[in-house]
Design an enzyme around this catalytic site. Structure first.
Site: not given
Ligand code: ACO
Length: 334
Positions: A115, A255, A285
């Site tokens: 990204c 981004h 994204n």
């Molecule tokens: N729907 C519902 N529940 C979900 C989902 C979903 N889609 N995904 C995860 N959960 C659950 C998890 O299982 C977890 O449940 P638990 O507490 O029972 O274990 C709970 O929700 C919380 O999960 P977290 O992973 O802690 O959620 P978080 O608030 O961290 O959000 C997310 C997850 C959105 C992926 C976040 O961590 C994020 O945005 N990270 C950065 C990712 C990113 O930017 N990636 C792209 C980089 S750029 C590139 O090079 C491609």
């Protein structure tokens, strides 16, 4: 050797028509619109049509950027396509785009830094123009991430979308254009965000397909922590390099990976949210395409005027990061 200012002559973007909403995703994986909206800010994303690949999306965006610049494809010296989802490992997507545009004299290559790729590509283009080697460089960010996302994995399926953005970069009046860059990598975090199989490390096999290793693999929590820090650190580096203060920035262009990441990095510099370009709710994204897409939308809406300072910042797989200061304007009369 000269050392000319390099800036934007023209800009364009393209997103496919098909919309995949959070409500559509509710029917595909165990998730909810409420969860996705509050955790990421994303409401919908675009999906390429089955017959469309990355070079097709790139073509539509590039065509608009060339028209905006008043430049013919035959005049291009170089084409750089930043992408994480190329049509093929090779030939380069840039080659397919070169053929389709009819950019007969252009060289070109793909640039892969996940990204962060678009800002890296702008920095590379600026060097070619600054030295006087090239006059007109097409810089495209284009993605069909829907082809490399596992729509059974709720941790990644909700995040990504398809689209493209492009700019024609050329010499501009002194005092305008791409004024400073900061580029970084930390390969110790390579496994936190990757496409594990399909390259030389893990060639495609039945085993790979069974274990779905051909899809994006991500440790969301760790990437999130990294992103919040690095977006701020990279922003600070570019402010230092260019001698500007947060008050000098007219538009902050982060981004678009997660609204909460954007908000946290804006807060660190007290950028009011009206100065922050945000379109994550519409597109999710789109990796390398998020930055040119956001700038093009703001430009079309008349939100960008000559002399505005745009601070661009991105992070991604690698782990990688990049930031640039772009002072809008200074392009020659068409
Ligand atoms: N729907 C519902 N529940 C979900 C989902 C979903 N889609 N995904 C995860 N959960 C659950 C998890 O299982 C977890 O449940 P638990 O507490 O029972 O274990 C709970 O929700 C919380 O999960 P977290 O992973 O802690 O959620 P978080 O608030 O961290 O959000 C997310 C997850 C959105 C992926 C976040 O961590 C994020 O945005 N990270 C950065 C990712 C990113 O930017 N990636 C792209 C980089 S750029 C590139 O090079 C491609």
């Amino acid at each position: 050797m000269t050392n000319r200012a390099a800036g934007v002559w023209g800009i364009g973007s393209y997103v496919p028509e098909k919309i995949l909403s959070n409500f559509d995703l509710e029917k595909m994986v165990d998730t909810s619109d409420e969860w996705i909206t509050t955790r990421t800010g994303i409401q919908e994303r675009r999906l390429a049509a089955p017959e469309q690949a990355t070079s097709d999306l790139a073509y539509y965006a590039a065509d608009k950027a060339l028209a905006d610049a008043g430049v013919k494809a035959e005049e291009l010296d170089l084409i750089i396509v930043a992408t994480s989802s190329p049509d093929h490992l090779f030939p380069a997507t840039a080659a397919l785009l070169q053929e389709r545009l009819g950019a007969k004299k252009a060289g070109g290559f793909d640039l892969s830094v996940a990204c962060s790729g678009y800002i890296y590509a702008l920095a590379v283009a600026a060097q070619f123009v600054a030295t006087g080697l090239h006059e007109k460089v097409l810089v495209v960010g284009a993605e069909t991430l829907s082809r490399i996302v596992n729509f059974e994995d709720r941790g990644t399926a909700i995040l990504f979308g398809d689209g493209a953005g492009a700019m024609v970069i050329g010499p501009v009046e002194a005092g305008y254009g791409l004024m400073g860059h900061h580029l970084g990598l930390d390969g110790s975090g390579a496994e936190l965000l990757s496409l594990p199989a399909g390259g030389s490390r893990e060639p495609l096999s039945e085993e790979v397909l069974k274990n779905k290793r051909q899809y994006v693999d991500m440790n969301g929590k760790e990437v999130y922590k990294f992103a919040v820090n690095i977006m701020g650190d990279a922003t600070l580096k570019v402010l230092e390099t260019t001698g500007l203060t947060p008050e000098d920035i007219d538009l902050y262009v982060p981004h678009q990976a997660n609204y909460r990441i954007i908000e946290a990095s804006a807060k660190r510099f007290n950028f009011p949210m009206e100065k922050v370009l945000i379109n994550i709710h519409k597109y999710g994204n789109v990796s390398t395409a998020t930055i040119p897409l956001a700038i093009d939308e703001a430009y079309q809406e008349g939100r960008i005027k000559d002399g505005d300072n745009l601070l661009l910042v991105a992070f991604g797989g690698g782990l990688s990061w990049a930031a640039s200061l772009l002072r809008w304007g200074g392009r020659p009369e068409k």
